[in-house]
Scaffold this active site. Structure first.
Site, PDB file in Angstrom:
ATOM      1  N   SER A  73       0.959  -1.089  -0.054  1.00 46.33           N
ATOM      2  CA  SER A  73       0.089   0.029   0.059  1.00 46.33           C
ATOM      3  C   SER A  73       0.759   1.210   0.109  1.00 46.33           C
ATOM      4  O   SER A  73       1.533   1.529   1.049  1.00 46.33           O
ATOM      5  CB  SER A  73      -1.064   0.248   1.122  1.00 46.33           C
ATOM      6  OG  SER A  73      -1.744  -1.142   1.354  1.00 46.33           O
ATOM      7  N   LYS A 132      -7.589   1.579  -2.356  1.00 45.79           N
ATOM      8  CA  LYS A 132      -7.323   1.044  -1.098  1.00 45.79           C
ATOM      9  C   LYS A 132      -7.230   2.311   0.022  1.00 45.79           C
ATOM     10  O   LYS A 132      -7.434   2.058   1.198  1.00 45.79           O
ATOM     11  CB  LYS A 132      -5.726   0.367  -1.100  1.00 45.79           C
ATOM     12  CG  LYS A 132      -5.074  -0.023   0.289  1.00 45.79           C
ATOM     13  CD  LYS A 132      -6.007  -0.919   0.829  1.00 45.79           C
ATOM     14  CE  LYS A 132      -5.486  -1.502   2.122  1.00 45.79           C
ATOM     15  NZ  LYS A 132      -4.127  -2.111   2.017  1.00 45.79           N
ATOM     16  N   LYS A 156       0.372   5.086   8.096  1.00 48.50           N
ATOM     17  CA  LYS A 156       0.982   5.626   6.864  1.00 48.50           C
ATOM     18  C   LYS A 156      -0.243   5.801   5.967  1.00 48.50           C
ATOM     19  O   LYS A 156      -0.311   6.789   5.074  1.00 48.50           O
ATOM     20  CB  LYS A 156       1.811   4.468   6.413  1.00 48.50           C
ATOM     21  CG  LYS A 156       2.338   4.699   5.076  1.00 48.50           C
ATOM     22  CD  LYS A 156       3.221   3.431   4.631  1.00 48.50           C
ATOM     23  CE  LYS A 156       2.353   2.169   4.731  1.00 48.50           C
ATOM     24  NZ  LYS A 156       1.530   1.778   3.541  1.00 48.50           N
TER      25      LYS A 156
END
Length: 302
Positions: free
Chosen positions: A104, A180, A249
């Site tokens: 990701s 995502k 993150k």
């Protein structure tokens, strides 16, 4: 025993044998595919070699011996290192080969890395971040959202579906990463909200373990409710469903993309700050569900 008919298809490689990469590789091996593996720390390689994987010494060797390389590493810096670092993927001939990145990372980083790799050695790229955590990786129930050329997506589909239940083509390179981020808005906020609801139940004196049962089938029901609440209440954090640092993150990336697209994300921004507090309190590598512990009553000294 491996299916010989499958062994006559494409040779696969997997790079990054962490919480997700190891069970995903195991599923490829169980499906009968030839899989070469590489990991920065070699201790994680041995069990997969025992299960039938081939160990290679460098990422360059991995691409050289594979038609399709899957990878799942921590962040964009790690992706860049295994591609363009010493003995990286870019050092091997890549024409006709594909790199499928399950990591990701920022959509812009995915597009930039894909372009640079294509120029360096001709390899194609699919950004294919995953959702479903370690449980989904072990059971093959992951949801994977992908960005890339339609032909490349179909080429890798049978292999991906050995590791996932759902594989959705969302658009060109970068689209998988953007999808995502949408997923992480929902999951990150769900973790924060479920932690809040669970703490309310505990503090008010009801059995929080029964929340999933009591709310099943109602508007509050969800996979996160059923999976996360029991783990929060009972302090089950090993193996972690995901690290606090990883969720933070992703939510920081959401904030960046939201700013660039003039998108208001007040709930995701708040969730991001809660995970920043959780990182300070519990540590970067703690299970993301330890966000629940932020609201624990302070124990008084006896």
């Amino acid at each position: 025993m491996a299916d010989d008919s499958k062994n006559g298809t494409e040779k696969l490689g997997y790079l990054g044998l962490g919480l997700m990469g190891t069970p995903m590789t195991r599923r490829l091996l169980k499906a009968g595919y030839q899989v070469a593996v590489w990991n920065r720390s070699e201790g994680k390689v041995a069990p997969l070699v025992e299960a039938g994987a081939k160990h290679v010494v460098t990422p360059r060797d991995l691409l050289a011996s594979s038609d399709i390389v899957f990878m799942c590493v921590t962040d964009a810096a790690a992706v860049k290192e295994v591609i363009f670092g010493p003995e990286g993927l870019a050092a091997a001939p890549g024409a006709g080969k594909l790199v499928v990145d399950f990591s990701s990372i920022h959509p812009d980083a995915a597009r930039d890395l894909a372009t640079r790799l294509k120029v360096a050695n001709g390899a194609g790229w699919i950004d294919a971040p995953v959702s479903g955590g370690t449980k989904g990786a072990e059971e093959g129930t992951l949801a994977i959202m992908a960005g890339g050329a339609a032909g490349d997506i179909e080429r890798v589909r049978p292999y991906v579906l050995a590791m996932a239940r759902r594989f959705t083509h969302m658009g060109p390179i970068g689209a998988g990463q953007t999808t995502k981020l949408c997923n992480q808005v929902i999951v990150g906020c769900a973790m924060a909200v479920l932690a809040e609801a669970t703490r309310l139940a505990v503090n008010a004196g009801i059995d929080a373990n029964r929340l999933p049962e009591a709310l099943a089938g109602g508007f509050a029901d969800s996979i996160p409710l059923q999976l996360f609440v029991p783990r929060m209440v009972n302090g089950i954090h090993s193996p972690p469903l995901g690290h606090i640092a990883t969720m933070l993150k992703d939510l920081d990336t959401v904030a960046d993309v939201a700013q660039a697209t003039s998108t208001p994300v007040p709930m995701a921004a708040l969730a991001g700050q809660l995970f920043r507090l959780a990182k300070a309190a519990r540590g970067a590598d703690a299970d993301a569900l330890e966000i629940y512990k932020l609201s624990a009553a302070e124990r008084k000294a006896v």
